[in-house]
Motif scaffolding. Structure first.
Motif, PDB file in Angstrom:
ATOM      1  N   ILE A   1      42.148  36.195  31.967  1.00 59.27           N
ATOM      2  CA  ILE A   1      42.543  37.555  32.617  1.00 59.27           C
ATOM      3  C   ILE A   1      41.965  37.728  34.060  1.00 59.27           C
ATOM      4  O   ILE A   1      42.854  38.072  34.734  1.00 59.27           O
ATOM      5  CB  ILE A   1      42.314  38.752  31.682  1.00 59.27           C
ATOM      6  CG1 ILE A   1      43.029  38.420  30.088  1.00 59.27           C
ATOM      7  CG2 ILE A   1      42.690  40.147  32.142  1.00 59.27           C
ATOM      8  CD1 ILE A   1      42.710  39.703  29.423  1.00 59.27           C
ATOM      9  N   LEU A   2      40.739  37.488  33.994  1.00 64.33           N
ATOM     10  CA  LEU A   2      39.857  37.988  35.448  1.00 64.33           C
ATOM     11  C   LEU A   2      40.441  36.872  36.277  1.00 64.33           C
ATOM     12  O   LEU A   2      40.614  37.074  37.618  1.00 64.33           O
ATOM     13  CB  LEU A   2      38.513  37.708  35.108  1.00 64.33           C
ATOM     14  CG  LEU A   2      37.729  38.998  34.264  1.00 64.33           C
ATOM     15  CD1 LEU A   2      36.410  38.517  34.116  1.00 64.33           C
ATOM     16  CD2 LEU A   2      38.198  40.311  35.096  1.00 64.33           C
ATOM     17  N   LEU A   3      40.632  35.678  35.968  1.00 67.66           N
ATOM     18  CA  LEU A   3      41.161  34.439  36.833  1.00 67.66           C
ATOM     19  C   LEU A   3      42.615  34.944  37.511  1.00 67.66           C
ATOM     20  O   LEU A   3      42.600  34.844  38.667  1.00 67.66           O
ATOM     21  CB  LEU A   3      41.196  33.234  36.011  1.00 67.66           C
ATOM     22  CG  LEU A   3      41.793  31.998  36.930  1.00 67.66           C
ATOM     23  CD1 LEU A   3      40.969  31.739  38.193  1.00 67.66           C
ATOM     24  CD2 LEU A   3      42.186  30.637  36.034  1.00 67.66           C
ATOM     25  N   ILE A   4      43.447  35.396  36.555  1.00 71.32           N
ATOM     26  CA  ILE A   4      44.636  35.834  37.026  1.00 71.32           C
ATOM     27  C   ILE A   4      44.456  37.080  37.896  1.00 71.32           C
ATOM     28  O   ILE A   4      45.116  37.104  38.944  1.00 71.32           O
ATOM     29  CB  ILE A   4      45.787  36.167  35.859  1.00 71.32           C
ATOM     30  CG1 ILE A   4      46.100  34.943  35.027  1.00 71.32           C
ATOM     31  CG2 ILE A   4      47.007  36.963  36.327  1.00 71.32           C
ATOM     32  CD1 ILE A   4      46.508  33.907  35.938  1.00 71.32           C
ATOM     33  N   MET A   5      43.814  37.925  37.694  1.00 74.37           N
ATOM     34  CA  MET A   5      43.619  39.056  38.480  1.00 74.37           C
ATOM     35  C   MET A   5      43.035  38.904  39.896  1.00 74.37           C
ATOM     36  O   MET A   5      43.407  39.391  40.938  1.00 74.37           O
ATOM     37  CB  MET A   5      42.429  40.061  37.685  1.00 74.37           C
ATOM     38  CG  MET A   5      43.042  40.792  36.517  1.00 74.37           C
ATOM     39  SD  MET A   5      44.309  42.219  37.063  1.00 74.37           S
ATOM     40  CE  MET A   5      43.309  43.387  37.993  1.00 74.37           C
ATOM     41  N   ASN A   6      42.131  37.813  40.039  1.00 77.02           N
ATOM     42  CA  ASN A   6      41.628  37.242  41.286  1.00 77.02           C
ATOM     43  C   ASN A   6      42.775  36.801  41.980  1.00 77.02           C
ATOM     44  O   ASN A   6      42.873  36.871  43.262  1.00 77.02           O
ATOM     45  CB  ASN A   6      40.406  36.388  41.062  1.00 77.02           C
ATOM     46  CG  ASN A   6      39.213  37.011  40.584  1.00 77.02           C
ATOM     47  OD1 ASN A   6      39.116  38.233  40.911  1.00 77.02           O
ATOM     48  ND2 ASN A   6      38.543  36.240  39.715  1.00 77.02           N
ATOM     49  N   ILE A   7      43.517  35.851  41.521  1.00 78.96           N
ATOM     50  CA  ILE A   7      44.841  35.503  42.231  1.00 78.96           C
ATOM     51  C   ILE A   7      45.661  36.427  42.613  1.00 78.96           C
ATOM     52  O   ILE A   7      46.172  36.437  43.808  1.00 78.96           O
ATOM     53  CB  ILE A   7      45.413  34.317  41.167  1.00 78.96           C
ATOM     54  CG1 ILE A   7      44.619  33.175  40.683  1.00 78.96           C
ATOM     55  CG2 ILE A   7      46.901  33.877  41.778  1.00 78.96           C
ATOM     56  CD1 ILE A   7      45.181  32.348  39.688  1.00 78.96           C
ATOM     57  N   LEU A   8      45.988  37.499  41.842  1.00 82.04           N
ATOM     58  CA  LEU A   8      46.647  38.527  42.388  1.00 82.04           C
ATOM     59  C   LEU A   8      46.030  39.382  43.491  1.00 82.04           C
ATOM     60  O   LEU A   8      46.656  39.800  44.432  1.00 82.04           O
ATOM     61  CB  LEU A   8      47.133  39.474  41.196  1.00 82.04           C
ATOM     62  CG  LEU A   8      48.079  38.934  39.942  1.00 82.04           C
ATOM     63  CD1 LEU A   8      48.042  40.130  38.759  1.00 82.04           C
ATOM     64  CD2 LEU A   8      49.476  38.782  40.477  1.00 82.04           C
TER      65      LEU A   8
END
Length: 502
Positions: free
Chosen positions: A471-478
């Motif tokens: 989830i944090l990985l996707i958040m950083n990408i966004l």
């Protein structure tokens, strides 16, 4: 309704029948020995000769004793001295009739318990529960069903479930009552499990069973389960029921499938005012202001009289669409159609003016209201003040809201932030000390998403999710993508506002 399946060929392929869910255990109640012994009406209960199931009777006695020991289970505001005195007089009259040989029958007990449920009279319901034990009618299915509804409406769902489990015989009314109780708490998982058990007992659900089930799906955003319930409705021939169609429109609207809601609305044989209200509100929730207004005008052309809920949906659509003039026109026309504005309607106008930046007009509107504004109205003005950077009006709104709702941690946090923006550091320290002394913390925000018919819930500052790394990985990408679009500063500002709200 069969055309609906034709238009959605994958609708019923995977989940035509509800699958069993894992069992759910209700957490035990915290015992509280501080309740005065005078509340123990159990001492008045003598073992009746007509009760043959001793174990069931003992279980009900333990249930009542637990409820009396835990005074936190008695909802405040629904057990005033006047209400309790009236209930006690009614019960004393019933006991007197028994002594004179008139007796108390099942119909009387069922109606009495249902009346307590309608009034949220928890105390009176317990006493009628005891009376059911003394008369031996506790095993009657209708008395048991009424007790389930009583405890569910009094926010004692665990007690309602215990009554349900102890029932020796259950019918569609008792199953529907417990499903409706869990639906009030949006416990869609438990509702579906109970529905599956009910179908396994060869009982046929009625239309109220399905409306309760759809209500649970709507409240939890479980669109997949809602579609599955719709499939069951079609298979069992309930798709032509007006109340079912209204519940389906509400479910699809709340779960984001506004096109499916509109399809059901357009293909209904008959409509009532609830049907129109539900569709108008669905448009408003999706920000489709013009569609909601057009539907309202069509409703008026067909001679359907609007009510307070109708105008609430129209005003909400104007609020979301920023249609200030039209919102004011519709608000002013309410009295002409025999509808008296209520607090929710005034709140819509305040929010409508506030979102448009007309903060002075919104404040003057509140001050000129014929009824006393509540915390929601002041909260709307506070949010608009933060949005448009009006610190002084924001401070006035926050202080006014705290006078109505002094324990709101989110309002105190926003007030401290507003004081800080104008440099009133003594006030900032005072508010923060107040929050610390009272142990007040803003309630974390939450959201949920449905993936493969399973609802995943997320809460702010909660890192217990097993897939938190992904989830944090996707958040950083966004965030990187937003930064490349120069939207990072706007995102941070909105994040601060979101974190400061309840």
């Amino acid at each position: 309704m069969n055309a609906f399946l034709t238009r959605n060929p994958t609708f019923c392929l995977k989940n035509q029948i509800f699958r069993p869910f894992s069992s759910h255990k209700l957490s035990p109640r915290r015992s509280n020995k501080g309740l005065a012994n005078t509340l123990r009406v159990l001492n008045l209960v003598t073992p009746p000769k007509r009760v043959t199931d001793v174990k069931s009777r003992q279980s009900h006695l333990r249930l009542i004793e637990d409820m009396l020991e835990n005074d936190a289970t008695i909802p405040l505001g629904h057990n005033s001295a006047t209400l309790r005195t009236t209930t006690e007089m009614t019960i004393q009259s019933s006991v007197l009739q028994m002594e004179q040989g008139f007796g108390v029958d099942v119909f009387f007990l069922s109606q009495a318990v249902s009346s307590c449920g309608s009034k949220r009279d928890f105390w009176g319901g317990i006493q009628y529960h005891c009376l059911a034990l003394t008369t031996g009618f506790i095993a009657n299915v209708y008395v048991g069903s009424s007790l389930i509804s009583l405890y569910s409406r009094c926010a004692s769902l665990g007690d309602a479930y215990r009554v349900f489990v102890e029932m020796p015989v259950r019918n569609v009314v008792s199953w529907t009552a417990i499903i409706a109780g869990f639906a009030q708490e949006w416990r869609v998982d438990m509702c579906l499990e109970l529905f599956h058990q009910m179908r396994g007992s060869d009982l046929r659900p009625n239309y109220f069973t399905f409306t309760s089930l759809l209500s649970a799906c709507m409240g939890s955003g479980a669109l997949g389960h809602g579609r599955c319930a719709h499939c069951q409705i079609i298979q069992m021939g309930f798709h032509s029921y007006l109340h079912i169609d209204n519940a389906l429109i509400a479910m699809y609207s709340k779960c984001g499938a506004i096109d499916d809601a509109l399809y059901i609305f357009n293909n209904m044989v008959a409509r009532d005012v609830v049907t129109w209200n539900t569709m108008i509100s669905g448009y408003a929730q999706h920000g489709l202001a013009q569609e909601a207004i057009n539907l309202f005008e069509e409703m008026m052309k067909q001679g359907v009289n609007p009510d307070a809920v109708t105008y609430l949906g129209v005003l909400s659509s104007c609020r979301h669409g920023g249609l200030v003039k039209q919102g004011q026109i519709y608000f002013n026309s309410m009295v002409e159609h025999g509808v008296q504005p209520e607090l929710d309607h005034y709140s819509c106008i305040v929010d409508l003016l506030g979102r448009a930046g007309l903060l002075l007009e919104a404040r003057d509107f509140i001050q000129n209201m014929p009824i006393f504004p509540n915390a929601v109205i002041w909260g709307s003005l506070l949010s608009s003040s933060r949005l448009h950077g009006s610190v002084q009006i924001g401070i006035q709104a926050a202080e006014s809201r705290l006078s109505v709702e002094p324990g709101c941690s989110a309002t105190l946090q926003q007030l401290a932030n507003l004081y800080a923006r104008v440099g009133w550091w003594n006030q900032v320290a005072r508010v923060r000390k107040l929050m610390k002394d009272k142990g007040l913390k803003p309630k974390p925000g939450c959201s949920w998403v449905e993936v493969k018919s399973k609802v995943h819930r997320f809460e702010a500052q909660d890192k217990s999710n097993s897939r938190m790394t992904d989830i944090l990985l996707i958040m950083n990408i966004l965030m990187d993508h937003m930064s490349s679009l120069n939207l990072q500063s706007q995102m941070c500002e909105e994040e601060n506002i979101w974190l400061s709200q309840c």
